[in-house]
Design an enzyme around this catalytic site. Structure first.
Site, PDB file in Angstrom:
ATOM      1  N   GLY A 223       8.871  16.894 -25.573  1.00 14.85           N
ATOM      2  CA  GLY A 223       9.635  15.822 -24.919  1.00 14.85           C
ATOM      3  C   GLY A 223      10.811  15.370 -25.776  1.00 14.85           C
TER       4      GLY A 223
ATOM      5  N   GLY B 148       5.876  21.805 -27.772  1.00 16.29           N
ATOM      6  CA  GLY B 148       4.532  22.113 -28.211  1.00 16.29           C
ATOM      7  C   GLY B 148       3.954  23.316 -27.478  1.00 16.29           C
TER       8      GLY B 148
ATOM      9  N   LYS C 108       4.750  20.733 -16.434  1.00 17.94           N
ATOM     10  CA  LYS C 108       5.085  19.329 -16.190  1.00 17.94           C
ATOM     11  C   LYS C 108       6.393  19.280 -15.403  1.00 17.94           C
ATOM     12  CE  LYS C 108       3.046  17.650 -20.493  1.00 17.94           C
ATOM     13  NZ  LYS C 108       3.432  17.248 -21.868  1.00 17.94           N
TER      14      LYS C 108
ATOM     15  N   ARG D 233       2.424  22.353 -36.227  1.00 17.94           N
ATOM     16  CA  ARG D 233       2.925  21.026 -36.595  1.00 17.94           C
ATOM     17  C   ARG D 233       2.420  20.596 -37.982  1.00 17.94           C
ATOM     18  NH1 ARG D 233       2.743  17.874 -30.742  1.00 17.94           N
ATOM     19  NH2 ARG D 233       4.968  18.140 -30.280  1.00 17.94           N
TER      20      ARG D 233
HETATM   21  C1  3PG Z   1       4.008  15.648 -28.026  1.00 17.46           C
HETATM   22  O1  3PG Z   1       3.097  16.462 -28.177  1.00 17.46           O
HETATM   23  O2  3PG Z   1       4.809  15.716 -27.093  1.00 17.46           O
HETATM   24  C2  3PG Z   1       4.173  14.570 -29.060  1.00 17.46           C
HETATM   25  O3  3PG Z   1       3.190  14.645 -30.042  1.00 17.46           O
HETATM   26  C3  3PG Z   1       4.210  13.218 -28.403  1.00 17.46           C
HETATM   27  O4  3PG Z   1       3.001  12.971 -27.763  1.00 17.46           O
HETATM   28  P1  3PG Z   1       2.981  12.042 -26.476  1.00 17.46           P
HETATM   29  O5  3PG Z   1       3.712  12.774 -25.395  1.00 17.46           O
HETATM   30  O6  3PG Z   1       1.519  11.838 -26.161  1.00 17.46           O
HETATM   31  O7  3PG Z   1       3.660  10.738 -26.835  1.00 17.46           O
HETATM   32 MG    MG Z   2       4.196  15.097 -24.774  1.00 15.34          MG
END
Ligand code: 3PG
Ligand code: MG
Length: 405
Positions: free
Chosen positions: A384, A360, A202, A37
């Site tokens: 997400g 990620g 998840k 990232r």
């Molecule tokens: C992620 O890693 O999904 C993004 O950086 C968003 O982070 P979050 O899900 O904690 O909002």
């Molecule tokens: Mg996330």
């Protein structure tokens, strides 16, 4: 799509630009384990710096609870950014306090600063719009314009994503444009056969996506933690594997709908079952309908897809023209349970068409397994965010930049 682009900001020399990046990288004991990232943020930052702007980078990292927490400091990220840019990066030890003001005030043209984690301030993620706006106003005081480039957070209605662009002339950065071009191809005109591979732990997050993807894809391959909820929905025992009982009816609904639509949902026929969740645990390959019939009985844990399943998934992926993959097939961090993820990643590199790694976790997985970014059509920085995009959900961080789906 009518996203406001960097050109819309006019001449940048000497102007202060606040840039929202998603520098939420995995850290282990303060060491970055995947800097993807940070690297993905470089094109926009370099463009702004080359144009002579004074660049103020803001980001979140992890989920601290609205107060400073050293485990989530962006300091190691600022250091990595400096290495990658090959120039000094100043770092403010707070977000909108005295140090941030000092650091931003000291910036010269073509120089860059990183402010501390936005989520150390409760205003960033507050449910209350007034709180978010108050925090965004402080951030806005650091810039003459705003560039939104944190694709990974565009699905969040948070101060630096949604309120800040209302307060300054604002535009999307190059990362967001690139991500949208690719994801648009996946939704508007995917070349067929179109295969989506879903995994990861998840479970309920991903289950929601399936309903939206079913009418769009030809084949859906299911691995990772969620596969056990599918097996259980078909009446199989899954031992002590991950299982979301409250999703069983939803999953049965998807299986029935897929049949109606003529979409293949392909489930594992074999899995790797372990005695415990550890790299040195005893483990065996077992038919997916007999998970409890190992020496570990009902305490056995499914931690990866098995070799037959890997081979079948790989064949389907290789013969597809468009593939989107989100979520590891197993616990790839532990070597004995990495083979499924490895096989899927390898097959994606062989796709004659568009292959996209989303998320990620999956991005970190392919790099941890030794693949290069350029072996894939695109590695999305959004987990997400890319899933919600593919679901057709409204993304507040894009809409506020003028984008319409
Ligand atoms: C992620 O890693 O999904 C993004 O950086 C968003 O982070 P979050 O899900 O904690 O909002
Ligand atoms: Mg996330």
């Amino acid at each position: 799509m009518s996203l406001r682009t960097l050109e819309s900001l006019g001449s940048l020399a000497g102007t202060r630009i606040v840039v929202r990046c998603d520098l939420n990288v995995p850290l282990q004991d303060g060491v970055i384990t995947d800097d993807g990232r940070v690297r993905a943020s470089l094109p926009t930052l370099k463009t702004l710096l080359d144009a002579g702007a004074r660049v103020v980078v803001v980001s979140h990292l992890g989920r601290p609870e609205g107060a400073p927490d050293a485990r989530y400091s962006l300091a190691p990220v600022a250091k990595r950014l400096s290495e990658l840019l090959g120039s000094d990066v100043s770092f403010a030890s707070d977000t909108v306090g005295a140090d941030a003001q000092k650091v931003v005030g000291a910036l010269g043209d073509g120089q860059v600063a990183v402010l501390e984690n936005l989520r150390f301030n409760p205003g960033e993620t507050s449910k209350d719009e007034a709180d978010r706006t108050a925090f965004a106003e402080k951030l806005a005081s650091f810039g003459d314009a705003f560039v939104s480039d944190g694709f990974g957070v565009v699905h969040r209605k948070q101060a630096s994503v949604y309120e800040l662009p209302k307060l300054l002339p604002s535009a999307a950065g190059l990362l967001i444009s690139t991500e949208l071009e690719v994801l648009d191809r996946l939704t508007e005109s995917p070349e067929r056969p179109y295969t989506v591979v879903l995994g990861g732990s998840k479970v309920s997050d991903k289950l929601g996506v399936i309903g939206h993807l079913l009418p769009r894809v030809n084949t859906l391959l299911i691995g990772g933690g969620m596969l056990f909820t599918f097996l259980a929905a078909q009446g199989h025992k899954v031992g002590s594997s991950l299982l979301e009982e409250d999703q069983l009816d939803t999953v049965r609904g998807y299986l029935a709908e897929a049949e109606k639509l003529g979409v293949d949902i392909v489930l594992p026929t074999d899995v790797v079952v372990a005695a415990a969740f550890s790299a040195d645990a005893e483990h065996v390959v077992q038919p997916a309908d007999a998970i409890e019939k190992t020496p570990f009985g009902a305490s056995g844990l499914g931690l990866d897809i098995g070799p037959d399943t890997s081979a079948r998934f790989a064949d389907i992926i290789r013969s597809s023209k468009t593939v989107f993959w989100n979520g590891p097939m197993g616990v790839f961090e532990l070597a004995p349970f990495a083979a499924g993820t490895q096989a899927v990643a390898q097959a994606l590199t062989d796709v004659d068409g568009l292959s996209v790694v989303g998320g990620g976790d999956s991005a970190a997985a392919v790099r941890a397994l030794g693949f290069d970014d350029d072996q894939f059509g695109h590695i999305s920085t959004g987990g997400g965010a890319s899933l919600e995009f593919l679901e057709g959900k409204r993304l507040p961080g894009l809409e506020i930049l003028g984008w319409q789906q």
